[in-house]
Design an enzyme around this catalytic site. Structure first.
Site, PDB file in Angstrom:
ATOM      1  CB  THR A  20      -0.819  -0.119   1.269  1.00  0.00           C
ATOM      2  OG1 THR A  20      -1.898  -1.009   1.167  1.00  0.00           O
ATOM      3  CG2 THR A  20      -1.844   1.258   1.373  1.00  0.00           C
ATOM      4  CE1 TYR A  34      -5.835   0.593   0.642  1.00  0.00           C
ATOM      5  CE2 TYR A  34      -4.113  -0.378  -0.906  1.00  0.00           C
ATOM      6  CZ  TYR A  34      -4.641  -0.139   0.361  1.00  0.00           C
ATOM      7  OH  TYR A  34      -4.239  -0.915   1.485  1.00  0.00           O
ATOM      8  CB  SER A  67       2.959  -8.020   1.626  1.00  0.00           C
ATOM      9  OG  SER A  67       1.960  -7.771   2.325  1.00  0.00           O
ATOM     10  CB  THR A 100       0.715  -3.559   6.200  1.00  0.00           C
ATOM     11  OG1 THR A 100      -0.552  -3.624   5.631  1.00  0.00           O
ATOM     12  CG2 THR A 100       1.296  -2.257   6.050  1.00  0.00           C
ATOM     13  CG  ASP A 101      -2.191  -7.984   3.901  1.00  0.00           C
ATOM     14  OD1 ASP A 101      -2.856  -8.339   2.946  1.00  0.00           O
ATOM     15  OD2 ASP A 101      -2.577  -6.804   4.366  1.00  0.00           O
ATOM     16  CE  LYS A 173      -2.740  -4.954   8.293  1.00  0.00           C
ATOM     17  NZ  LYS A 173      -2.805  -5.073   6.524  1.00  0.00           N
ATOM     18  CD  GLU A 294      -4.691 -26.250  27.440  1.00  0.00           C
ATOM     19  OE1 GLU A 294      -5.115 -25.339  28.493  1.00  0.00           O
ATOM     20  OE2 GLU A 294      -5.127 -27.348  27.344  1.00  0.00           O
TER      21      GLU A 294
END
Ligand code: DGL
Length: 337
Positions: A20, A34, A67, A100-101, A173, A294
């Site tokens: 972006t 966009y 990305s 940013t992904d 993110k 766990e």
């Protein structure tokens, strides 16, 4: 004159990969709708003339992609380019502009495999440059200022978003379509204000020059896949991963990396075939997966991802498995990086 004594500006190379920060929207009102990966690196640099006040900058266009589409091969290409530039005497710092992904995955990968003390700063934007209150120009200015700063050296790979300096290891993110999207569960390392970096903490995990992994000695990353845990989860994903020939699976478990009773057998079967089983968690805002809590990890010969979220655990496993197939060594690596 004063210019005679101004210390020579740091030489910073900007490697552009898309995202972006290189995006363009139809109107200034389009902050979330966009096209990513449109604007070339020289236009990005021309769009922020103030970069020249903080460093001597030049750009290279490595990729021009959104990305989410990064492949292991592209990670390797980028890593080898960063490593080669870091060795050059005429390079003091490196900035990578990135979507940013998956920015957090690339930042962690470089943190693990690039042997340099020089600052490497990964940066993106949540809004395209065409939008009102676009964040990319300031994020890029901050990234170049940090990459040019001597006090940014030896801190591992860094991420500058929204005025903060984050550790490439910890940052994720955490939020969509907001400029404050990037968070580290353990907090930011510092801030950049008006081109100056202010530090409040430093990383304690192994990185860059203290890493046992070296991009120059890696040819191919190991295939590792992630499956999300939830009520009524089926074993189909793990069956498919096994058929695809994975070397490790990351279980993004509920809570503290829990595994449903009916999923344990398929994971034991994969382990029996030599596939590493790594318990991570879908809960990612703090805390860490506790070994033998766990699930009886010692008994099953499984690994826990510690505080690493599933996508970061995949990166570490993909790198670590280029050097060892030993699950005890793998667990040591997850404690130390
Ligand atoms: N397609 C997303 C990417 O390239 C856009 C998100 C962004 O870069 O902010 O990661």
């Amino acid at each position: 004159s004063s210019t005679a004594f101004a210390d020579a500006k740091s030489k910073v190379v900007i490697l552009a990969t898309g995202g972006t920060i290189a995006g363009a929207g139809a109107t200034a009102a389009n902050s979330a709708t966009y096209q990513a990966a449109k604007v070339p690196v020289d236009k990005l640099i021309a769009g922020v003339p103030e970069l020249a006040d903080v460093a001597d900058v030049r750009g290279e266009q490595v990729f021009q992609i959104a990305s989410e589409s990064f492949t292991n091969e592209q990670l390797m290409t980028l890593g080898k380019r960063v490593s080669a530039l870091a060795k050059q005497d005429d390079v003091d710092g490196i900035v990578i502009t990135h979507g940013t992904d998956t920015l957090e995955e690339t930042a962690f990968f470089l943190n693990l495999v690039v042997h340099t003390d020089k600052p490497i700063v990964v940066v993106g934007a949540m809004r395209p440059g065409t939008a009102l209150s676009a964040d990319g120009m300031l994020n890029l200015y901050d990234a170049v200022a940090v990459a040019a700063a001597k006090d940014a050296r030896s801190k591992g790979v860094l991420v500058t978003m929204n005025d903060e300096i984050q550790s490439g290891r910890d940052v994720t993110k955490a939020i969509n379509i907001r400029t404050e999207a990037f968070k580290s569960p353990w907090g930011a390392l510092g801030m950049v204000v008006e081109g100056k970096s202010y530090w409040f903490r430093a990383p304690v995990k192994r990185h860059t020059t203290s890493s046992e992994f070296d991009i120059d000695k890696i040819e191919k990353l190991a295939p590792v896949e992630v499956a999300y845990g939830y009520g009524n989860m089926s074993e189909a994903a793990y069956r498919a991963f096994d058929k695809a020939g994975v070397k490790a699976v990351i279980h993004a478990g509920t809570g503290n990396g829990s595994v449903a009773k009916h999923i344990v057998p398929v994971l034991q079967e994969l382990r029996g075939k030599g596939v590493q089983v790594i318990r991570s968690a879908r809960v990612t805002s703090g805390g860490f997966v506790l070994r033998n809590a766990e699930q009886p990890d010692d008994k099953y010969d499984w690994v826990v991802s510690h505080d690493l979220n599933p996508q970061k655990a995949r990166i570490l496993a993909a790198v670590a498995l280029t050097r060892t197939q030993d699950s005890k060594e793998l667990q040591r690596i997850f404690w130390e990086y």
